[in-house]
Design a protein around this motif. Sequence first.
Motif, PDB file in Angstrom:
ATOM      1  N   LEU A 179      45.817  38.098  43.706  1.00  8.28           N
ATOM      2  CA  LEU A 179      46.634  37.384  42.727  1.00  8.28           C
ATOM      3  C   LEU A 179      45.904  37.234  41.394  1.00  8.28           C
ATOM      4  N   SER A 180      44.588  37.033  41.453  1.00  7.45           N
ATOM      5  CA  SER A 180      43.794  36.958  40.216  1.00  7.45           C
ATOM      6  C   SER A 180      43.812  38.288  39.474  1.00  7.45           C
ATOM      7  N   ALA A 181      43.816  39.394  40.216  1.00  7.26           N
ATOM      8  CA  ALA A 181      43.887  40.720  39.595  1.00  7.26           C
ATOM      9  C   ALA A 181      45.219  40.896  38.863  1.00  7.26           C
ATOM     10  N   ILE A 182      46.296  40.454  39.484  1.00  7.66           N
ATOM     11  CA  ILE A 182      47.610  40.554  38.845  1.00  7.66           C
ATOM     12  C   ILE A 182      47.643  39.678  37.585  1.00  7.66           C
ATOM     13  N   ALA A 183      47.119  38.460  37.700  1.00  8.58           N
ATOM     14  CA  ALA A 183      47.073  37.555  36.546  1.00  8.58           C
ATOM     15  C   ALA A 183      46.260  38.165  35.409  1.00  8.58           C
ATOM     16  N   THR A 184      45.164  38.818  35.738  1.00  7.99           N
ATOM     17  CA  THR A 184      44.308  39.449  34.729  1.00  7.99           C
ATOM     18  C   THR A 184      45.036  40.588  34.039  1.00  7.99           C
ATOM     19  N   PHE A 185      45.774  41.364  34.805  1.00 12.90           N
ATOM     20  CA  PHE A 185      46.550  42.451  34.212  1.00 12.90           C
ATOM     21  C   PHE A 185      47.552  41.893  33.197  1.00 12.90           C
ATOM     22  N   ILE A 186      48.268  40.853  33.592  1.00  8.79           N
ATOM     23  CA  ILE A 186      49.288  40.265  32.724  1.00  8.79           C
ATOM     24  C   ILE A 186      48.667  39.484  31.561  1.00  8.79           C
ATOM     25  N   GLY A 187      47.593  38.762  31.857  1.00  7.14           N
ATOM     26  CA  GLY A 187      47.017  37.850  30.866  1.00  7.14           C
ATOM     27  C   GLY A 187      46.025  38.452  29.896  1.00  7.14           C
TER      28      GLY A 187
END
Length: 187
Positions: A168-176
Motif C-alpha cells: 500500500l505504501s508503494a501505491i501511495a508513493t506512485f500516486i503521491g
Amino acid sequence: MKEGKSLTSEESLEIITKMIQNAKGNIKGNSFQFLLWGWVVLIGNLGQYIITEYTEYDYPYIIWLGTIPVWIISMMYGYRKSNKQRVTTYSDSLIMWIWLGFLFSLLIVIFSGRFAETIPSLILILAGLCAFMTGLIIKFKPLIYGASSFWVFAAIILAVDYTYAPLLSAIATFIGYLVPGYMLKKS
C-alpha cells in the motif's frame, strides 16, 4: 543602481520577468527529488513486500539500508543545485527546511523502536504533510492531491493487516510522488 535614479517601466518589467523565470526554473528543479525518492521508496516497499511474502528472511526491512547512498546523492544534488542557482527564493529555503524537518522526524520514528507496526503509516503521514506543504508553496495542485493520497493510504494501512503495508505504501508513493513528479518535470 545609484540612489535617486528610478527605473523605467521597461526595466522594472524586465527585472520582474527575470525573477519569475528564475522562480519557475527553481520549482521545476524540484521534480528531481520527487522522482528520485519516488522510485527509491517504491522499489524499497515492493522489495520489502516480496522479501516478507516469498522468503524466510527475518529482516525484510534491511532493504531500506539501500537508501543511505541515495540520501548522500540527494543532499549532494541539493547542495550543487543551490550553488548553481542565481536566485534562491524564500520558498526554496522554506521547502528545504520542511524536508529537513521530515528527515529528522523520520529518524526519530524509525530509531525510537516504539512504533513498530505503525511506522509505515507515520512515514506516509509525515511525507504527506511535507509534500502537501511543498505543493501549496509552489502552487502545484497535482502535488497537493498526491500528498493527500498519502493520508488516505496511511489510514488504510492502519485498518488492514500489517503485511500489506509495504504494498500500500508503494501505491501511495506512485500516486503521491511519481505522478506529480513527472507532471512537474513536464510543466
